[in-house]
Design a protein around this motif. Structure first.
Motif, PDB file in Angstrom:
ATOM      1  N   GLU A   1       0.847  -1.052   0.018  1.00  0.00           N
ATOM      2  CA  GLU A   1       0.253  -0.125  -0.085  1.00  0.00           C
ATOM      3  C   GLU A   1       0.929   1.126   0.078  1.00  0.00           C
ATOM      4  OE1 GLU A   1      -2.995   0.232   3.196  1.00  0.00           O
ATOM      5  OE2 GLU A   1      -3.550  -1.807   2.711  1.00  0.00           O
ATOM      6  N   SER A   2       1.970   1.160   0.919  1.00  0.00           N
ATOM      7  CA  SER A   2       2.758   2.232   0.972  1.00  0.00           C
ATOM      8  C   SER A   2       3.468   2.565  -0.351  1.00  0.00           C
ATOM      9  CB  SER A   2       3.761   2.351   2.177  1.00  0.00           C
ATOM     10  OG  SER A   2       4.686   1.300   1.774  1.00  0.00           O
ATOM     11  N   LYS A   3       3.826   1.602  -0.977  1.00  0.00           N
ATOM     12  CA  LYS A   3       4.645   1.629  -2.136  1.00  0.00           C
ATOM     13  C   LYS A   3       3.808   2.259  -3.295  1.00  0.00           C
ATOM     14  CE  LYS A   3       8.413   0.967  -3.327  1.00  0.00           C
ATOM     15  NZ  LYS A   3       9.638   1.713  -3.242  1.00  0.00           N
ATOM     16  N   LEU A   4       2.459   1.863  -3.271  1.00  0.00           N
ATOM     17  CA  LEU A   4       1.520   2.182  -4.157  1.00  0.00           C
ATOM     18  C   LEU A   4       1.235   3.822  -4.115  1.00  0.00           C
ATOM     19  CD1 LEU A   4      -0.352   1.850  -6.495  1.00  0.00           C
ATOM     20  CD2 LEU A   4      -2.116   0.983  -4.890  1.00  0.00           C
ATOM     21  N   ALA A   5       1.093   4.058  -2.685  1.00  0.00           N
ATOM     22  CA  ALA A   5       0.792   5.512  -2.598  1.00  0.00           C
ATOM     23  C   ALA A   5       2.120   6.222  -3.223  1.00  0.00           C
ATOM     24  CB  ALA A   5       0.816   5.751  -0.862  1.00  0.00           C
ATOM     25  N   GLY A   6       3.533   5.582  -3.177  1.00  0.00           N
ATOM     26  CA  GLY A   6       4.775   6.396  -3.657  1.00  0.00           C
ATOM     27  C   GLY A   6       4.317   6.569  -5.077  1.00  0.00           C
ATOM     28  N   GLU A   7       3.982   5.614  -5.963  1.00  0.00           N
ATOM     29  CA  GLU A   7       3.567   5.567  -7.280  1.00  0.00           C
ATOM     30  C   GLU A   7       2.678   6.551  -7.626  1.00  0.00           C
ATOM     31  OE1 GLU A   7       2.233   2.134  -9.200  1.00  0.00           O
ATOM     32  OE2 GLU A   7       4.104   0.613  -8.452  1.00  0.00           O
ATOM     33  N   LEU A   8       1.762   6.711  -6.876  1.00  0.00           N
ATOM     34  CA  LEU A   8       0.680   7.798  -7.317  1.00  0.00           C
ATOM     35  C   LEU A   8       1.294   9.145  -6.903  1.00  0.00           C
ATOM     36  CD1 LEU A   8      -2.511   6.224  -5.450  1.00  0.00           C
ATOM     37  CD2 LEU A   8      -1.955   6.253  -7.977  1.00  0.00           C
ATOM     38  N   ASN A   9       2.057   9.428  -5.790  1.00  0.00           N
ATOM     39  CA  ASN A   9       2.636  10.405  -5.499  1.00  0.00           C
ATOM     40  C   ASN A   9       3.749  11.060  -6.341  1.00  0.00           C
ATOM     41  OD1 ASN A   9       1.106  10.791  -3.298  1.00  0.00           O
ATOM     42  ND2 ASN A   9       2.361   9.842  -1.750  1.00  0.00           N
ATOM     43  N   ALA A  10       4.510  10.106  -7.085  1.00  0.00           N
ATOM     44  CA  ALA A  10       5.352  10.443  -7.991  1.00  0.00           C
ATOM     45  C   ALA A  10       4.954  11.251  -9.385  1.00  0.00           C
ATOM     46  CB  ALA A  10       6.124   9.257  -8.484  1.00  0.00           C
ATOM     47  N   ARG A  11       3.641  10.970  -9.256  1.00  0.00           N
ATOM     48  CA  ARG A  11       2.987  11.624 -10.593  1.00  0.00           C
ATOM     49  C   ARG A  11       2.750  13.115 -10.260  1.00  0.00           C
ATOM     50  NH1 ARG A  11      -0.592   6.244 -10.854  1.00  0.00           N
ATOM     51  NH2 ARG A  11       0.797   5.131 -12.195  1.00  0.00           N
ATOM     52  N   PHE A  12       2.873  13.535  -9.242  1.00  0.00           N
ATOM     53  CA  PHE A  12       2.929  15.134  -8.904  1.00  0.00           C
ATOM     54  C   PHE A  12       3.790  15.713  -9.817  1.00  0.00           C
ATOM     55  CE2 PHE A  12       1.550  14.259  -4.358  1.00  0.00           C
ATOM     56  CZ  PHE A  12       0.068  14.646  -4.417  1.00  0.00           C
ATOM     57  N   ASN A  13       4.933  15.061 -10.085  1.00  0.00           N
ATOM     58  CA  ASN A  13       6.115  15.593 -11.145  1.00  0.00           C
ATOM     59  C   ASN A  13       5.533  14.968 -12.477  1.00  0.00           C
ATOM     60  OD1 ASN A  13       8.056  16.243 -12.862  1.00  0.00           O
ATOM     61  ND2 ASN A  13       9.802  15.742 -11.237  1.00  0.00           N
ATOM     62  N   PRO A  14       5.295  15.726 -13.334  1.00  0.00           N
ATOM     63  CA  PRO A  14       4.965  15.314 -14.841  1.00  0.00           C
ATOM     64  C   PRO A  14       6.175  14.550 -15.238  1.00  0.00           C
ATOM     65  CG  PRO A  14       4.359  17.722 -14.680  1.00  0.00           C
ATOM     66  CD  PRO A  14       5.028  17.168 -13.306  1.00  0.00           C
ATOM     67  N   ASP A  15       7.317  14.895 -14.959  1.00  0.00           N
ATOM     68  CA  ASP A  15       8.414  14.234 -15.542  1.00  0.00           C
ATOM     69  C   ASP A  15       8.828  12.892 -14.670  1.00  0.00           C
ATOM     70  OD1 ASP A  15      10.426  13.438 -17.143  1.00  0.00           O
ATOM     71  OD2 ASP A  15      11.605  14.981 -16.939  1.00  0.00           O
ATOM     72  N   HIS A  16       8.060  12.019 -14.633  1.00  0.00           N
ATOM     73  CA  HIS A  16       8.308  10.892 -13.712  1.00  0.00           C
ATOM     74  C   HIS A  16       8.350   9.585 -14.575  1.00  0.00           C
ATOM     75  CE1 HIS A  16       3.597  10.501 -14.326  1.00  0.00           C
ATOM     76  NE2 HIS A  16       4.101   9.043 -14.106  1.00  0.00           N
ATOM     77  N   LEU A  17       9.231   8.522 -13.734  1.00  0.00           N
ATOM     78  CA  LEU A  17       9.402   7.364 -14.381  1.00  0.00           C
ATOM     79  C   LEU A  17       9.312   6.514 -13.271  1.00  0.00           C
ATOM     80  CD1 LEU A  17      10.470   5.393 -16.456  1.00  0.00           C
ATOM     81  CD2 LEU A  17      12.860   6.021 -16.076  1.00  0.00           C
ATOM     82  N   ILE A  18       8.480   5.676 -13.193  1.00  0.00           N
ATOM     83  CA  ILE A  18       8.042   4.439 -12.183  1.00  0.00           C
ATOM     84  C   ILE A  18       8.639   3.191 -12.685  1.00  0.00           C
ATOM     85  CG2 ILE A  18       6.307   3.310 -10.924  1.00  0.00           C
ATOM     86  CD1 ILE A  18       4.798   6.124 -11.105  1.00  0.00           C
ATOM     87  N   VAL A  19       9.601   2.484 -12.021  1.00  0.00           N
ATOM     88  CA  VAL A  19      10.027   1.271 -12.445  1.00  0.00           C
ATOM     89  C   VAL A  19       9.755   0.063 -11.355  1.00  0.00           C
ATOM     90  CG1 VAL A  19      12.184  -0.027 -13.289  1.00  0.00           C
ATOM     91  CG2 VAL A  19      12.140   2.433 -13.473  1.00  0.00           C
ATOM     92  N   ARG A  20       8.609  -0.692 -11.692  1.00  0.00           N
ATOM     93  CA  ARG A  20       8.585  -1.835 -10.663  1.00  0.00           C
ATOM     94  C   ARG A  20       9.264  -2.987 -11.040  1.00  0.00           C
ATOM     95  NH1 ARG A  20       2.407  -1.451 -12.545  1.00  0.00           N
ATOM     96  NH2 ARG A  20       1.599   0.110 -11.279  1.00  0.00           N
TER      97      ARG A  20
END
Ligand SMILES: NC(=O)c1ccc[n+]([C@@H]2O[C@H](COP(=O)([O-])OP(=O)(O)OC[C@H]3O[C@@H](n4cnc5c(N)ncnc54)[C@H](OP(=O)(O)O)[C@@H]3O)[C@@H](O)[C@H]2O)c1
Length: 276
Positions: A123-142
């Motif tokens: 849950e906490s890592k998913l929150a991190g993914e959603l929050n990373a999107r506050f920066n439009p220039d984001h890259l999420i690597v699972r």
């Protein structure tokens, strides 16, 4: 320059070695991602073009009893990194996990499959993914099932246990892809070099159970030990884990031309390096 946050960790150390150009690393106590002031001070000091966040509270069972800390580091910390990087026009690369999925799909997960974490860590890592999107220039690597030269991991645990036991029971009903941090760092490098954005999956190719993985570790190391089957329900661990959380890495291959090697090859290389 690229700033690696969580640089003393298992993945962080390999990122420092493999990312291109000028790379700096930072970790506790020089940065604490639960403090915006601390993040902003690091951004002001290094003026990075890209921040790669491999810092996390990674004790999956510990997260169950430390929910607040898990959310602060893995969730809110990423929100603050996103704000701070956005403020200076830098890219944020956030490392995430297969534990954002519930493992019930029955086939490899695609990047846009619905999430459904089973644990506080997930849950906490998913929150991190959603929050990373506050920066439009984001890259999420699972990624998943990491092992590397610079941290506690399953390979080292198995080798240690085998030193004074002649039989071991390891779970057969959790399936995933063991992933060497050196190969994950190479995948992140490939994504950065092509300026990829959005969400990607990156893991060594092929999949197995933890029991199969243990068998391969012992076979490659010339260790003879009786390996017994075990099911997850017998383990009684605080955090629930997804049973089948293999990640489909086709998007990584399509957009970068990079496919991480089969997990069996990666394991061989790792075992050679740890001896050398
Ligand atoms: N390990 C796996 O199997 C796995 C699987 C999938 C995804 N991931 C993800 O991959 C990434 C790297 O994992 P890893 O196994 O390399 O982790 P790791 O070895 O535990 O490294 C994490 C680093 O972050 C630091 N850190 C913790 N809290 C911090 C804070 N508040 N501020 C700044 N730094 C902090 C840790 O310092 P201390 O050691 O001093 O706490 C540590 O050096 C993480 O995002 C993790 O969630 C890991």
């Amino acid at each position: 320059m690229i700033l690696v946050v969580g640089a003393n960790g298992m993945l962080g150390q390999d990122l420092l070695k493999q990312l291109p150009g000028e790379v700096q690393g930072i970790d506790l106590p020089d940065i604490d991602i639960t403090s915006f002031e601390s993040i902003q001070a690091a951004i002001d000091r290094f003026r990075p073009r890209i921040v790669v966040n491999s810092a996390a509270y990674t004790d999956v069972d510990g997260c169950e009893s430390n929910t607040e800390l898990a959310m602060q580091v893995n969730g809110e910390g990423v929100a603050m990194l996103a704000m701070a990087t956005r403020g200076v026009g830098a890219k944020l690369v956030q490392v995430s996990t297969d534990y954002v999925f519930d493992g019930a799909k029955g086939s490899p997960y695609l990047e846009d499959d619905p999430t459904g974490p089973l644990s506080v860590y997930g849950e906490s890592k998913l929150a991190g993914e959603l929050n990373a999107r506050f920066n439009p220039d984001h890259l999420i690597v699972r990624t998943q099932w990491l092992y590397g030269l610079h941290g506690k991991n399953f390979v080292e645990t198995m080798l240690k246990l085998a030193a004074d036991k002649d039989e071991l029971a390891v779970v057969t009903d959790q399936i995933g892809s063991p992933t060497w941090t050196a190969d994950l760092a190479a995948a992140i490098r490939a994504l950065i070099e092509r300026d990829c954005r959005g969400t990607y999956h990156a893991a060594n190719s092929g999949f197995c159970s933890w029991n199969d993985f243990a068998g391969a570790i012992f076979a490659e190391s010339g260790i003879s030990i009786r390996l017994n089957p075990l099911t997850t329900d017998k383990l009684n661990r605080p955090a629930r884990r997804p049973l089948y959380s293999t990640l489909d890495c086709g998007k990584l291959a399509a957009d970068t031309g990079f496919t991480p090697q089969p997990w069996q090859e990666a394991l061989k290389q790792y075992l050679k390096q740890r001896k050398g």
